[in-house]
Design an enzyme around this catalytic site. Structure first.
Site, PDB file in Angstrom:
ATOM      1  N   GLU A   1       6.457   0.674   6.143  1.00 10.04           N
ATOM      2  CA  GLU A   1       5.006   0.612   6.280  1.00 10.04           C
ATOM      3  C   GLU A   1       4.267   0.381   4.964  1.00 10.04           C
ATOM      4  O   GLU A   1       3.148  -0.114   4.961  1.00 10.04           O
ATOM      5  CB  GLU A   1       4.502   1.898   6.943  1.00 10.04           C
ATOM      6  CG  GLU A   1       3.078   1.850   7.424  1.00 10.04           C
ATOM      7  CD  GLU A   1       2.816   0.733   8.414  1.00 10.04           C
ATOM      8  OE1 GLU A   1       1.699   0.220   8.419  1.00 10.04           O
ATOM      9  OE2 GLU A   1       3.736   0.354   9.167  1.00 10.04           O
TER      10      GLU A   1
ATOM     11  N   GLU B   1       0.847  -1.190   0.000  1.00  8.78           N
ATOM     12  CA  GLU B   1       0.000   0.000   0.000  1.00  8.78           C
ATOM     13  C   GLU B   1       0.886   1.245   0.000  1.00  8.78           C
ATOM     14  O   GLU B   1       1.314   1.724   1.042  1.00  8.78           O
ATOM     15  CB  GLU B   1      -0.930  -0.014   1.215  1.00  8.78           C
ATOM     16  CG  GLU B   1      -1.891  -1.196   1.233  1.00  8.78           C
ATOM     17  CD  GLU B   1      -2.729  -1.235   2.494  1.00  8.78           C
ATOM     18  OE1 GLU B   1      -3.723  -0.483   2.568  1.00  8.78           O
ATOM     19  OE2 GLU B   1      -2.382  -2.012   3.408  1.00  8.78           O
TER      20      GLU B   1
END
Length: 497
Positions: free
Chosen positions: A346, A335
């Site tokens: 992340e 993502e």
């Protein structure tokens, strides 16, 4: 607190706008409820499907990817209509999420609760509809960094939603759950596990509610974050291949962080009278890029070790022979629009890259991962720094390109960290170019960029090509926004210069 059992930190996967497979089903005996009754359940590996991305695969492509890999359980972070529509008729078991910022309204308004259930649950619970099994009320609402802002809303929201499900005749079909971060409990040894003192009362209320409605306790466990956040954490203890740093806890020996963390929760539940509460792992995984400890080999070692461990039915020292009911890997896809505040890793938790291509060989218990089919790519061309030009004035272009596109692989420990200065510039240029759907002006960069048809990827450093099938979750890249972004880019450049 022992370095072997640090508190988990927020991963940023907890994005409320969208962001972690029933396969190889094993019949296992699990003790459920505080009464000690025994029931047979199916233990499976699930996956989180987050959508905080710059290049979104069409939901139908994702559902086909799940089906091709015999993935029968998926956890959503919201009730995204496109995702739910694509899941209709698939038979895939779904956990629908409610963002934390909705808890206040749902806790105070039964009417709002009724409306949410009607719009996001009932409308899909039809013949050949969506197989919704759980509704996740909030996402890690007790996280330490939230300073208690959602704490008082959780149980009232659960109460209202349970009544709304009952009104819709769905209370016996759909279970309400609350995914918790592992920082909700703490201990120096697993057997001494206890909920944080300020959470003890509300956790007792929450678990009592879950138990009375036949719902499991859901927890997110991240050994990667323990390793990333502590220089004293032994690396081999994060994995499942044995360790020279075993933790001795009375008669029990812990050889991996996952079992130690899991049993710390078991002990905490026991202390409030619910030691037999069934447990589901809502998020667990290992990132593949962005920092030194996040790479393909480590991710494969952790995820494969975890899957083998769970499907072996060994359980843990406090629950021998009783593994978690289900485990949802974090995550299905990378993502690229997520916040990097927790770390540059992340954006790289996926077992598949953003375009649905398996990153590494992983056997979910039913064969190796299969790539997404029928992915519609943009033309295979890339934007790179023009080798004939003087790049001494490129700094502002580089900064602006990376402020829109994802350049986290260029950071120390990333897969593109060692491609040199010109390589870094080309990577930034191309990432921006693909983000703007290869708009011709997006590779200009004041004359410093040039389009090439030769793939500039080097080793593990992949220069991406964008995809066309789907809407971007973070940025809507229609023609109007392309023009706006280009205008902002050039105005900002002129201002900075």
């Amino acid at each position: 607190m022992s370095p072997f059992f640090p508190k988990d930190a927020a991963t940023g996967s907890k994005c409320n706008i969208g962001s972690r497979v029933l396969l190889s089903i094993l019949a296992v005996v699990v003790v459920v409820g505080s009464s000690g009754m025994v029931a047979v359940v199916e233990s499976g590996i699930g996956v989180n499907w987050g959508t905080v991305t710059l290049h979104r695969l069409s939901p139908h492509t994702v559902v086909n990817l799940l089906k091709d890999n015999k993935i029968g359980k998926v956890k959503l972070f919201d009730a995204d209509p496109d995702s739910l529509k694509a899941l209709m008729g698939s038979g895939i078991e779904v956990m629908v999420g409610i963002p934390n910022d909705m808890l206040s309204l749902l806790s105070s308004s039964p009417t709002a609760s009724d409306s949410w259930v009607s719009q996001n649950v009932s409308r899909y619970m039809v013949k050949n509809g969506v197989n919704i099994k759980y509704v996740a009320v909030g996402n890690e609402p007790f996280l330490t960094s939230y300073s208690g802002q959602y704490q008082s809303y959780v149980v009232p929201a659960l109460t209202n939603l349970q009544q709304s499900l009952a009104k819709a005749n769905l209370a016996g079909i759909i279970k309400l759950v609350v995914p918790c971060n592992a920082d909700a409990y703490e201990s120096s040894l697993p057997s001494q596990g206890a909920f944080r003192p300020e959470l003890n009362q509300i956790m007792t209320q929450l678990v009592s509610f879950l138990n009375s409605n036949g719902s499991p306790f859901i927890v997110n466990i991240y050994p990667f974050l323990s390793l990333y956040g502590s220089s004293d954490f032994p690396q081999d203890y994060a994995f499942f291949d044995g360790t020279t740093h075993s933790v001795i806890d009375g008669p029990n020996v812990y050889n991996n962080a996952f079992d130690g963390n899991f049993d710390t929760l078991v002990a905490a539940l026991s202390k409030i009278g619910y030691g037999q509460m069934p447990i589901i792992i809502g998020e667990v995984g290992w990132p593949t890029d962005g920092v030194i400890s996040a790479n393909l080999s480590a991710a494969r070692a952790f995820n494969q070790g975890l899957i083998n461990h769970v499907l072996s039915n060994k359980g843990t020292p406090l629950r021998p022979g009783v593994p978690p009911m289900d485990i949802y890997l974090f995550s299905l896809l990378d993502e690229g629009a997520k916040s990097t505040l927790p770390g540059n890793f992340e954006r790289h938790w996926g077992i598949f890259s953003f375009d649905g291509q398996a990153k590494y060989k992983l056997n979910l218990g039913n064969g190796l991962l299969k790539n997404a089919k029928d992915v519609e790519y943009l033309p295979f061309r890339w934007c790179v720094a023009d080798p004939s030009k003087d790049l001494s004035t490129v700094a502002n272009h580089f900064k602006l390109a990376c402020s829109y596109a994802d350049c986290t692989t260029l950071n120390y420990g990333g897969s593109c960290n060692d491609i040199g200065a010109k390589g870094n510039i080309s990577y930034a240029f191309n990432s921006y170019y693909q983000l703007l759907k290869q708009n011709v002006q997006s590779c200009d960069f004041d004359g410093l960029g040039v389009v090439t048809f030769l793939d500039p990827s080097v080793g593990d450093c992949r220069f991406l090509v964008g995809i066309t099938d789907g809407k971007s979750s973070g940025i809507c890249l229609d023609g109007r926004l392309v023009i706006v972004l280009l205008l902002i880019f050039w105005v900002s450049y002129i201002y900075l210069v």
